[in-house]
Write a protein that holds these residues in place. Structure first.
Motif, PDB file in Angstrom:
ATOM      1  N   LEU A 145       0.821  -1.216   0.000  1.00 39.94           N
ATOM      2  CA  LEU A 145       0.000   0.000   0.000  1.00 39.94           C
ATOM      3  C   LEU A 145       0.851   1.259   0.000  1.00 39.94           C
ATOM      4  N   LYS A 146       1.601   1.449  -1.052  1.00 41.04           N
ATOM      5  CA  LYS A 146       2.483   2.611  -1.154  1.00 41.04           C
ATOM      6  C   LYS A 146       1.744   3.826  -1.733  1.00 41.04           C
ATOM      7  N   ASP A 147       0.736   3.573  -2.545  1.00 42.33           N
ATOM      8  CA  ASP A 147      -0.138   4.629  -3.069  1.00 42.33           C
ATOM      9  C   ASP A 147      -1.534   4.386  -2.522  1.00 42.33           C
ATOM     10  N   LEU A 148      -2.116   5.397  -1.914  1.00 42.64           N
ATOM     11  CA  LEU A 148      -3.423   5.244  -1.279  1.00 42.64           C
ATOM     12  C   LEU A 148      -4.457   6.108  -1.999  1.00 42.64           C
ATOM     13  N   PRO A 149      -5.675   5.605  -2.139  1.00 43.28           N
ATOM     14  CA  PRO A 149      -6.716   6.390  -2.830  1.00 43.28           C
ATOM     15  C   PRO A 149      -7.298   7.463  -1.922  1.00 43.28           C
ATOM     16  N   GLU A 150      -7.842   8.479  -2.527  1.00 39.67           N
ATOM     17  CA  GLU A 150      -8.490   9.559  -1.779  1.00 39.67           C
ATOM     18  C   GLU A 150      -9.635   9.019  -0.924  1.00 39.67           C
ATOM     19  N   GLU A 151     -10.330   7.988  -1.428  1.00 39.18           N
ATOM     20  CA  GLU A 151     -11.494   7.459  -0.712  1.00 39.18           C
ATOM     21  C   GLU A 151     -11.167   6.947   0.679  1.00 39.18           C
ATOM     22  N   VAL A 152      -9.976   6.357   0.860  1.00 36.33           N
ATOM     23  CA  VAL A 152      -9.638   5.783   2.172  1.00 36.33           C
ATOM     24  C   VAL A 152      -9.377   6.865   3.210  1.00 36.33           C
ATOM     25  N   MET A 153      -9.019   8.053   2.748  1.00 42.01           N
ATOM     26  CA  MET A 153      -8.764   9.151   3.678  1.00 42.01           C
ATOM     27  C   MET A 153     -10.044   9.638   4.349  1.00 42.01           C
ATOM     28  N   GLN A 154     -11.165   9.374   3.705  1.00 48.71           N
ATOM     29  CA  GLN A 154     -12.433   9.969   4.128  1.00 48.71           C
ATOM     30  C   GLN A 154     -13.386   8.952   4.749  1.00 48.71           C
ATOM     31  N   VAL A 155     -12.826   7.935   5.401  1.00 47.15           N
ATOM     32  CA  VAL A 155     -13.652   7.000   6.155  1.00 47.15           C
ATOM     33  C   VAL A 155     -13.117   6.906   7.580  1.00 47.15           C
ATOM     34  N   ILE A 156     -13.963   6.412   8.465  1.00 46.33           N
ATOM     35  CA  ILE A 156     -13.524   6.173   9.838  1.00 46.33           C
ATOM     36  C   ILE A 156     -13.016   4.744   9.976  1.00 46.33           C
ATOM     37  N   ASN A 157     -13.642   3.805   9.260  1.00 46.28           N
ATOM     38  CA  ASN A 157     -13.225   2.404   9.303  1.00 46.28           C
ATOM     39  C   ASN A 157     -12.033   2.180   8.361  1.00 46.28           C
ATOM     40  N   VAL A 158     -10.922   2.821   8.649  1.00 48.55           N
ATOM     41  CA  VAL A 158      -9.747   2.730   7.783  1.00 48.55           C
ATOM     42  C   VAL A 158      -9.242   1.296   7.680  1.00 48.55           C
ATOM     43  N   ASP A 159      -9.242   0.554   8.788  1.00 51.04           N
ATOM     44  CA  ASP A 159      -8.735  -0.810   8.764  1.00 51.04           C
ATOM     45  C   ASP A 159      -9.530  -1.678   7.790  1.00 51.04           C
ATOM     46  N   SER A 160     -10.849  -1.494   7.746  1.00 47.70           N
ATOM     47  CA  SER A 160     -11.676  -2.273   6.822  1.00 47.70           C
ATOM     48  C   SER A 160     -11.311  -1.975   5.374  1.00 47.70           C
ATOM     49  N   PHE A 161     -11.127  -0.716   5.064  1.00 51.85           N
ATOM     50  CA  PHE A 161     -10.780  -0.313   3.693  1.00 51.85           C
ATOM     51  C   PHE A 161      -9.430  -0.920   3.298  1.00 51.85           C
ATOM     52  N   LEU A 162      -8.440  -0.839   4.190  1.00 50.54           N
ATOM     53  CA  LEU A 162      -7.113  -1.369   3.876  1.00 50.54           C
ATOM     54  C   LEU A 162      -7.134  -2.886   3.730  1.00 50.54           C
ATOM     55  N   LEU A 163      -7.899  -3.580   4.571  1.00 53.76           N
ATOM     56  CA  LEU A 163      -7.999  -5.034   4.451  1.00 53.76           C
ATOM     57  C   LEU A 163      -8.610  -5.424   3.108  1.00 53.76           C
ATOM     58  N   SER A 164      -9.627  -4.681   2.679  1.00 49.52           N
ATOM     59  CA  SER A 164     -10.235  -4.956   1.386  1.00 49.52           C
ATOM     60  C   SER A 164      -9.214  -4.772   0.266  1.00 49.52           C
ATOM     61  N   MET A 165      -8.439  -3.707   0.326  1.00 45.77           N
ATOM     62  CA  MET A 165      -7.404  -3.482  -0.683  1.00 45.77           C
ATOM     63  C   MET A 165      -6.378  -4.612  -0.681  1.00 45.77           C
ATOM     64  N   LEU A 166      -5.966  -5.056   0.497  1.00 48.35           N
ATOM     65  CA  LEU A 166      -4.982  -6.130   0.588  1.00 48.35           C
ATOM     66  C   LEU A 166      -5.519  -7.430  -0.005  1.00 48.35           C
ATOM     67  N   GLY A 167      -6.829  -7.634   0.115  1.00 53.82           N
ATOM     68  CA  GLY A 167      -7.421  -8.842  -0.436  1.00 53.82           C
ATOM     69  C   GLY A 167      -7.319  -8.929  -1.950  1.00 53.82           C
ATOM     70  N   THR A 168      -7.132  -7.815  -2.613  1.00 55.25           N
ATOM     71  CA  THR A 168      -6.972  -7.845  -4.072  1.00 55.25           C
ATOM     72  C   THR A 168      -5.581  -8.351  -4.460  1.00 55.25           C
ATOM     73  N   PHE A 169      -4.657  -8.394  -3.495  1.00 52.95           N
ATOM     74  CA  PHE A 169      -3.293  -8.858  -3.771  1.00 52.95           C
ATOM     75  C   PHE A 169      -3.079 -10.327  -3.418  1.00 52.95           C
ATOM     76  N   GLY A 170      -3.862 -10.854  -2.486  1.00 52.67           N
ATOM     77  CA  GLY A 170      -3.615 -12.231  -2.087  1.00 52.67           C
ATOM     78  C   GLY A 170      -4.484 -12.669  -0.923  1.00 52.67           C
ATOM     79  N   LYS A 171      -4.234 -13.895  -0.473  1.00 57.92           N
ATOM     80  CA  LYS A 171      -5.024 -14.524   0.580  1.00 57.92           C
ATOM     81  C   LYS A 171      -4.529 -14.108   1.968  1.00 57.92           C
ATOM     82  N   ALA A 172      -5.274 -14.557   2.991  1.00 58.19           N
ATOM     83  CA  ALA A 172      -4.906 -14.285   4.386  1.00 58.19           C
ATOM     84  C   ALA A 172      -4.743 -15.608   5.126  1.00 58.19           C
ATOM     85  N   LYS A 173      -3.652 -15.757   5.845  1.00 57.71           N
ATOM     86  CA  LYS A 173      -3.364 -16.965   6.615  1.00 57.71           C
ATOM     87  C   LYS A 173      -3.699 -16.757   8.083  1.00 57.71           C
TER      88      LYS A 173
END
Length: 311
Positions: free
Chosen positions: A201-229
């Motif tokens: 997550l080196k480049d972040l979208p404007e949309e993530v700056m404007q939410v309170i549930n930042v962790d949820s947004f970042l987890l969703s973005m990470l899911g586009t790259f791969g699975k979770a163990k």
């Protein structure tokens, strides 16, 4: 947006960087956000400093202009551990407001942009880890499993000055591996302070700056790259619930409104049609829940204003 664009948009006052001697090439960056954590931050930092690893890691400690002694404690730790801690002293002018609420988003994103590790771990200043091999176990797994974007583990909630009202907010946690869709669609939601993820997550979208549930947004973005163990062998970390915690203060209406804002911004961000449809459905269902709440709570004017958004 990159770091320069982030600063251009949101940094009104220069962030003060405390002098340090941290290695320039850590394998892991541990991000800690501290605000009014006077009674908790020492336990948080001690647990991170106690991590036993065969690699270098850095602690990025963002102090967000606390009104108690948190900044004083952070300065003490930065002085005592100059080879581990990079301390950022923030200014109130930089705080990002969301839903007319002053958030810690600038602090969190500043840490994320400044992280130099191949892997990232988060720990809020009022939480703490219990397993001294947590980072080692997570990195060992991620080093050999390139199709996984992150790993996570169990946590336990610690209620302080608990009441029935707070206990009803107890979190559910997944306890299994998650595929990309389950993670990106937020079907399951690992607690962010248990996660270690690749530094995608080196480049972040404007949309993530404007939410309170930042962790949820970042987890969703990470899911586009791969699975979770899910690593069951790691001892549970502690997620503290106390009156100063943000979610223990929020009533049901605010909780639903923050989810609505999250789903709206995720719909705006994603170009993938399946994910867009998923979050559009979540958005509609959450608005229905809010409508029911308004009707049951005797708030007909708010209910009427919400109806057009459901049609």
């Amino acid at each position: 947006m990159d770091f320069n664009k982030f600063k251009e948009l949101y940094q009104k006052k220069e962030v003060q960087h405390f002098q340090h001697q941290v290695t320039s090439k850590p394998l892991v960056s541990v991000l800690v956000q501290a605000y009014n954590h006077e009674f908790y931050i020492k336990q948080c930092l001690d647990a991170i400093l106690a991590q036993k690893t065969n690699f270098d890691f850095e602690i990025l400690l963002g102090e967000d202009v606390s009104t108690d002694k948190t900044r004083e404690i952070c300065l003490e730790y930065a002085q005592n551990y100059p080879k581990k801690i990079r301390l950022f002293l923030h200014h109130p002018a930089n705080k990002i407001r969301v839903m007319d609420v002053v958030t810690g988003n600038f602090n969190a994103f500043y840490n994320l942009y400044k992280a130099r590790g191949k892997y990232i771990a988060f720990c809020e200043g009022d939480d703490y880890w219990t397993d001294p091999l947590k980072l080692q176990k997570q990195v060992d797994f991620l080093e050999i499993k390139s199709d996984f974007a992150l790993s996570y583990h169990r946590f336990e909630e610690k209620f302080e000055q608990s009441s029935k009202k707070i206990e009803q907010l107890s979190l559910e946690q997944p306890k299994q591996d998650l595929n990309k869709n389950e993670l990106s669609a937020l079907i399951y939601h690992p607690l962010f302070s248990t996660v270690c993820f690749r530094n995608y997550l080196k480049d972040l979208p404007e949309e993530v700056m404007q939410v309170i549930n930042v962790d949820s947004f970042l987890l969703s973005m990470l899911g586009t790259f791969g699975k979770a163990k899910f690593q069951s062998e790691i001892s549970a970390s502690v997620y503290r619930r106390h009156p100063r915690g943000i979610w223990t203060r929020k009533n049901r209406e605010i909780q639903l409104l923050t989810k609505i804002l999250l789903f709206k911004n995720l719909v705006s961000y994603y170009k993938d049609k399946s994910l867009t449809r998923n979050f559009q459905s979540n958005l509609k269902n959450t608005r229905k829940m809010l409508l029911v709440l308004y009707l049951k709570s005797g708030m007909p004017i708010k209910a009427v204003r919400l109806i057009p958004k459901l049609l």
